[in-house]
Design a protein around this motif. Sequence first.
Motif, PDB file in Angstrom:
ATOM      1  N   VAL A 164      -9.642  -3.680  -8.047  1.00 43.42           N
ATOM      2  CA  VAL A 164     -10.330  -2.407  -7.802  1.00 43.42           C
ATOM      3  C   VAL A 164      -9.383  -1.232  -8.045  1.00 43.42           C
ATOM      4  O   VAL A 164      -9.741  -0.246  -8.716  1.00 43.42           O
ATOM      5  CB  VAL A 164     -10.892  -2.368  -6.361  1.00 43.42           C
ATOM      6  N   ILE A 165      -8.149  -1.316  -7.526  1.00 39.50           N
ATOM      7  CA  ILE A 165      -7.163  -0.254  -7.770  1.00 39.50           C
ATOM      8  C   ILE A 165      -6.837  -0.171  -9.258  1.00 39.50           C
ATOM      9  O   ILE A 165      -6.646   0.924  -9.813  1.00 39.50           O
ATOM     10  CB  ILE A 165      -5.881  -0.504  -6.948  1.00 39.50           C
ATOM     11  N   PHE A 166      -6.778  -1.318  -9.921  1.00 37.22           N
ATOM     12  CA  PHE A 166      -6.489  -1.349 -11.354  1.00 37.22           C
ATOM     13  C   PHE A 166      -7.552  -0.577 -12.141  1.00 37.22           C
ATOM     14  O   PHE A 166      -7.256   0.023 -13.183  1.00 37.22           O
ATOM     15  CB  PHE A 166      -6.418  -2.798 -11.836  1.00 37.22           C
ATOM     16  N   VAL A 167      -8.782  -0.591 -11.649  1.00 34.85           N
ATOM     17  CA  VAL A 167      -9.871   0.140 -12.314  1.00 34.85           C
ATOM     18  C   VAL A 167      -9.893   1.611 -11.893  1.00 34.85           C
ATOM     19  O   VAL A 167     -10.124   2.506 -12.719  1.00 34.85           O
ATOM     20  CB  VAL A 167     -11.221  -0.530 -12.009  1.00 34.85           C
ATOM     21  N   LEU A 168      -9.632   1.879 -10.601  1.00 33.03           N
ATOM     22  CA  LEU A 168      -9.718   3.250 -10.102  1.00 33.03           C
ATOM     23  C   LEU A 168      -8.529   4.112 -10.545  1.00 33.03           C
ATOM     24  O   LEU A 168      -8.697   5.310 -10.813  1.00 33.03           O
ATOM     25  CB  LEU A 168      -9.785   3.253  -8.573  1.00 33.03           C
ATOM     26  N   ALA A 169      -7.344   3.527 -10.619  1.00 33.48           N
ATOM     27  CA  ALA A 169      -6.134   4.309 -10.907  1.00 33.48           C
ATOM     28  C   ALA A 169      -6.204   5.061 -12.240  1.00 33.48           C
ATOM     29  O   ALA A 169      -5.823   6.237 -12.305  1.00 33.48           O
ATOM     30  CB  ALA A 169      -4.903   3.406 -10.850  1.00 33.48           C
ATOM     31  N   PRO A 170      -6.669   4.459 -13.345  1.00 30.09           N
ATOM     32  CA  PRO A 170      -6.695   5.200 -14.610  1.00 30.09           C
ATOM     33  C   PRO A 170      -7.619   6.416 -14.595  1.00 30.09           C
ATOM     34  O   PRO A 170      -7.474   7.312 -15.434  1.00 30.09           O
ATOM     35  CB  PRO A 170      -7.190   4.158 -15.621  1.00 30.09           C
ATOM     36  N   VAL A 179     -17.152   0.735  -2.549  1.00 26.97           N
ATOM     37  CA  VAL A 179     -16.011  -0.177  -2.619  1.00 26.97           C
ATOM     38  C   VAL A 179     -15.739  -0.804  -1.255  1.00 26.97           C
ATOM     39  O   VAL A 179     -15.593  -2.031  -1.117  1.00 26.97           O
ATOM     40  CB  VAL A 179     -14.761   0.563  -3.138  1.00 26.97           C
ATOM     41  N   LEU A 180     -15.673   0.018  -0.215  1.00 31.01           N
ATOM     42  CA  LEU A 180     -15.322  -0.486   1.112  1.00 31.01           C
ATOM     43  C   LEU A 180     -16.412  -1.378   1.690  1.00 31.01           C
ATOM     44  O   LEU A 180     -16.136  -2.284   2.482  1.00 31.01           O
ATOM     45  CB  LEU A 180     -15.050   0.687   2.059  1.00 31.01           C
ATOM     46  N   ALA A 181     -17.651  -1.098   1.307  1.00 30.68           N
ATOM     47  CA  ALA A 181     -18.753  -1.889   1.859  1.00 30.68           C
ATOM     48  C   ALA A 181     -18.935  -3.220   1.133  1.00 30.68           C
ATOM     49  O   ALA A 181     -19.318  -4.226   1.751  1.00 30.68           O
ATOM     50  CB  ALA A 181     -20.050  -1.081   1.793  1.00 30.68           C
ATOM     51  N   GLU A 182     -18.661  -3.248  -0.170  1.00 33.67           N
ATOM     52  CA  GLU A 182     -19.005  -4.432  -0.967  1.00 33.67           C
ATOM     53  C   GLU A 182     -17.811  -5.286  -1.368  1.00 33.67           C
ATOM     54  O   GLU A 182     -17.975  -6.468  -1.675  1.00 33.67           O
ATOM     55  CB  GLU A 182     -19.751  -3.984  -2.240  1.00 33.67           C
ATOM     56  N   VAL A 183     -16.618  -4.718  -1.406  1.00 36.11           N
ATOM     57  CA  VAL A 183     -15.455  -5.468  -1.892  1.00 36.11           C
ATOM     58  C   VAL A 183     -14.691  -6.038  -0.702  1.00 36.11           C
ATOM     59  O   VAL A 183     -14.255  -5.290   0.183  1.00 36.11           O
ATOM     60  CB  VAL A 183     -14.527  -4.561  -2.735  1.00 36.11           C
ATOM     61  N   PRO A 184     -14.474  -7.347  -0.638  1.00 30.85           N
ATOM     62  CA  PRO A 184     -13.705  -7.935   0.470  1.00 30.85           C
ATOM     63  C   PRO A 184     -12.247  -7.463   0.425  1.00 30.85           C
ATOM     64  O   PRO A 184     -11.662  -7.287  -0.641  1.00 30.85           O
ATOM     65  CB  PRO A 184     -13.801  -9.453   0.217  1.00 30.85           C
ATOM     66  N   ALA A 186       0.828  -1.205   0.000  1.00 29.74           N
ATOM     67  CA  ALA A 186       0.000   0.000   0.000  1.00 29.74           C
ATOM     68  C   ALA A 186       0.863   1.257   0.000  1.00 29.74           C
ATOM     69  O   ALA A 186       0.549   2.240  -0.682  1.00 29.74           O
ATOM     70  CB  ALA A 186      -0.930  -0.007   1.213  1.00 29.74           C
ATOM     71  N   LEU A 187       1.961   1.244   0.770  1.00 32.55           N
ATOM     72  CA  LEU A 187       2.861   2.405   0.779  1.00 32.55           C
ATOM     73  C   LEU A 187       3.476   2.636  -0.598  1.00 32.55           C
ATOM     74  O   LEU A 187       3.569   3.777  -1.065  1.00 32.55           O
ATOM     75  CB  LEU A 187       3.966   2.205   1.817  1.00 32.55           C
ATOM     76  N   ALA A 188       3.912   1.565  -1.255  1.00 27.91           N
ATOM     77  CA  ALA A 188       4.482   1.709  -2.594  1.00 27.91           C
ATOM     78  C   ALA A 188       3.434   2.214  -3.581  1.00 27.91           C
ATOM     79  O   ALA A 188       3.734   3.024  -4.468  1.00 27.91           O
ATOM     80  CB  ALA A 188       5.069   0.381  -3.060  1.00 27.91           C
ATOM     81  N   SER A 189       2.187   1.763  -3.428  1.00 30.61           N
ATOM     82  CA  SER A 189       1.117   2.241  -4.307  1.00 30.61           C
ATOM     83  C   SER A 189       0.821   3.715  -4.054  1.00 30.61           C
ATOM     84  O   SER A 189       0.499   4.462  -4.988  1.00 30.61           O
ATOM     85  CB  SER A 189      -0.147   1.406  -4.104  1.00 30.61           C
ATOM     86  N   LEU A 228      -8.263   6.241  -0.174  1.00 32.52           N
ATOM     87  CA  LEU A 228      -8.958   5.659   0.975  1.00 32.52           C
ATOM     88  C   LEU A 228      -8.809   4.136   1.000  1.00 32.52           C
ATOM     89  O   LEU A 228      -8.656   3.536   2.074  1.00 32.52           O
ATOM     90  CB  LEU A 228     -10.435   6.042   0.953  1.00 32.52           C
ATOM     91  N   LEU A 229      -8.847   3.531  -0.177  1.00 32.54           N
ATOM     92  CA  LEU A 229      -8.680   2.080  -0.234  1.00 32.54           C
ATOM     93  C   LEU A 229      -7.269   1.687   0.218  1.00 32.54           C
ATOM     94  O   LEU A 229      -7.093   0.724   0.975  1.00 32.54           O
ATOM     95  CB  LEU A 229      -8.935   1.586  -1.660  1.00 32.54           C
ATOM     96  N   LEU A 230      -6.263   2.448  -0.213  1.00 32.25           N
ATOM     97  CA  LEU A 230      -4.891   2.163   0.214  1.00 32.25           C
ATOM     98  C   LEU A 230      -4.715   2.443   1.707  1.00 32.25           C
ATOM     99  O   LEU A 230      -4.015   1.700   2.410  1.00 32.25           O
ATOM    100  CB  LEU A 230      -3.908   3.004  -0.604  1.00 32.25           C
ATOM    101  N   SER A 231      -5.347   3.507   2.207  1.00 31.97           N
ATOM    102  CA  SER A 231      -5.260   3.813   3.636  1.00 31.97           C
ATOM    103  C   SER A 231      -5.899   2.718   4.473  1.00 31.97           C
ATOM    104  O   SER A 231      -5.407   2.374   5.559  1.00 31.97           O
ATOM    105  CB  SER A 231      -5.944   5.157   3.927  1.00 31.97           C
ATOM    106  N   ASP A 232      -6.988   2.157   3.967  1.00 32.42           N
ATOM    107  CA  ASP A 232      -7.665   1.097   4.724  1.00 32.42           C
ATOM    108  C   ASP A 232      -6.788  -0.147   4.828  1.00 32.42           C
ATOM    109  O   ASP A 232      -6.895  -0.906   5.797  1.00 32.42           O
ATOM    110  CB  ASP A 232      -8.989   0.752   4.040  1.00 32.42           C
ATOM    111  N   THR A 233      -5.912  -0.348   3.855  1.00 31.20           N
ATOM    112  CA  THR A 233      -4.966  -1.464   3.939  1.00 31.20           C
ATOM    113  C   THR A 233      -4.006  -1.271   5.104  1.00 31.20           C
ATOM    114  O   THR A 233      -3.521  -2.246   5.695  1.00 31.20           O
ATOM    115  CB  THR A 233      -4.186  -1.583   2.619  1.00 31.20           C
ATOM    116  N   LEU A 234      -3.736  -0.010   5.466  1.00 33.39           N
ATOM    117  CA  LEU A 234      -2.822   0.278   6.570  1.00 33.39           C
ATOM    118  C   LEU A 234      -3.499   0.216   7.934  1.00 33.39           C
ATOM    119  O   LEU A 234      -2.894  -0.200   8.919  1.00 33.39           O
ATOM    120  CB  LEU A 234      -2.187   1.659   6.378  1.00 33.39           C
TER     121      LEU A 234
END
Length: 646
Positions: free
Chosen positions: A426-432, A413-418, A55-58, A454-460
């Motif tokens: 999900v990041i692959f779709v959101l990043a572009p 995303v946070l509610a529905e994606v495990p 997540a930090l590298a992303s 927010l998705l990367l922060s939630d990984t932390l």
Amino acid sequence: MSREFPIGLTPPDWLVRNLQPHRAPLNWPAMVRAALAMALPLALGLAAGRPAYGALASMGALSGVISDTADAYRMRILNIAVPQLFGAVGVTLGSLVHGHGWYAVTAVTGIALLSGMISTIGAVASVSGLLLLLNAVIGAGLPLPGPWWLPPALMAGGGLLVLALALLAWPLRAGVPERTSVAAAYREVAALLASCGDPDAYVATRFDVTQSLNQSYDLILAHRARHHGRSRELTRLLAQLNAITPVVEAAPAVHLSGRPLPPEIPEAVRHLARAIETGRTTPITLPLLPAPTTETARAVDHALRHAAEVVTAPDVDPRGIDDRLGRPAALSIRTARAARNVVLSANSWRYGLRLAVCIGIAQALVSLIPVPRSYWVALTITFVLKPDFGSVFSRALLRALGTVAGLLIAAAVLAEVPRGWWDVPVIFVLAPLIPALTPRGYGYQTAAITPAILLLSDTLNHQGTALLLPRLLDSLMGCAIALIAGYLLWPESWHTRVGDRLADAVADTARYVEAAFGADTDPAARARMRRRLYRDLSTIRTEFQRALTEPPPTGRRAAAWWPLVVAVERIVDATTAARVRVRHGAEPPSAAEIDQVALQLRELSEGVRRAETLTAVRTHLAGPSGSVLEPLRQEVAAARAITTPH
């Protein structure tokens, strides 16, 4: 627009301008790079059992995506690599003071001062200052995993991954972006010639020509400063840019004559653009051009044939090429000069203090009041109050709206994606979406960045949807601090700089008139003076458009300057047209005429500085009716009428 809403619900013009997306083509290569660079580190981290590291590298890759704005490969190295270095320093300093209370407040405030000051140097320095402060805020606000050196290494590595992907095609496409830029400038000039005689189309196209030439010169001259004239390819491109300048200078004379050019002439310029794009170095046959019969027609014909010779020249002697904007000094000299200007410039200190005050207030506030995920307050201020990114008011408004839109996506995303491997697609779709929406406007960029970060922060921290409401509250707090402490309390925020810049441009035009018809003026110096004038007018137009996005009374005051913006542009065009006519056979003006016009322009400059209310009155300037300066006198008289109060 007003007819689409019931009476009483019509949005104000300044709000419509803020929300209206800018037009820009999709940058598919940048979108692919963003998807790969942000998803790959996360996947590697999950595979290694260290998702926080991924997540930090992303996150670092995200900063690289934001910096990935240059077309030329050499410029990508500067645009991406240099900010990553500053970002690594920022996260290191921030992590060292994490959890140290008021020491952290003081450290981040000091970094904010430095960030604001170096932002005044230029585009690369501005992004570097942004990442310095952003990463310092993250390091001071989040407990980062691993030893102190690992987070900056991971984040810098993610940014450098973007750079590596951006340079993959360099061996196959070396020089292509530079040639494309110069060819695009030629195509804009072709459009300008085609619009001569049409007032509305000509004005808009001339602005596009100036923008395109500015970008091409900046690109070529920046490289030339590092190569010191040794690159044959860059020397040819600079010669081709210089060769189109006489064609651009002839356009105002054609436009003022009121007679459109034959369509063969714009088509010939497009023909040259295609030759530049392909790198052609063999003789080129222009379409059959009509025989010139007037001074302006001779000027266009001569300039066009000279451009054709330069475009197809197989080699150019760098000693015979003058840089129409002045060749930049060596990089070390420019760096020392920029550092000196930052330290001594009142502008840089004012911007730095403005940013530092707001960051200091935010850090002090969250230290005194327990606010969940409080570092978002300072992050919001950093983006909103960046001094060179436009109107603070507009960015605060767009930040709030973009955050709301981004949170809606993040909530789904946070509610529905495990959590886990599903984060990668999900990041692959959101990043572009980040490079796709960033050119549309700041609000759209915020909406794209918010769910990804927010998705990367939630990984932390694994807070899930519980971080959504604190994220919104923190963003709104940051916007409020920026608006109050960074906008309302600074009187300069309430005034537009259009008037002062117009006054400077008119004073420079007076000097240009004297130089344009002086026998002892160096042609290269005269060309640089003209290019700088048009560049300044382009900046004034940009400043004017930015001021229109401000709420009343600032936006309303800015709108009042528009007639004078147009008038000053017409004055510069008339001066250039007179110079072209003299160079191709017209009777030169007398010294008395030149002195009179220059005096009137200097008086106009002083009038613009003093004017607060623009009211038209009759003004008349006398002179020989057949003089080449007669159109210029008429334009000066019209401008003086606009700026003369009762």
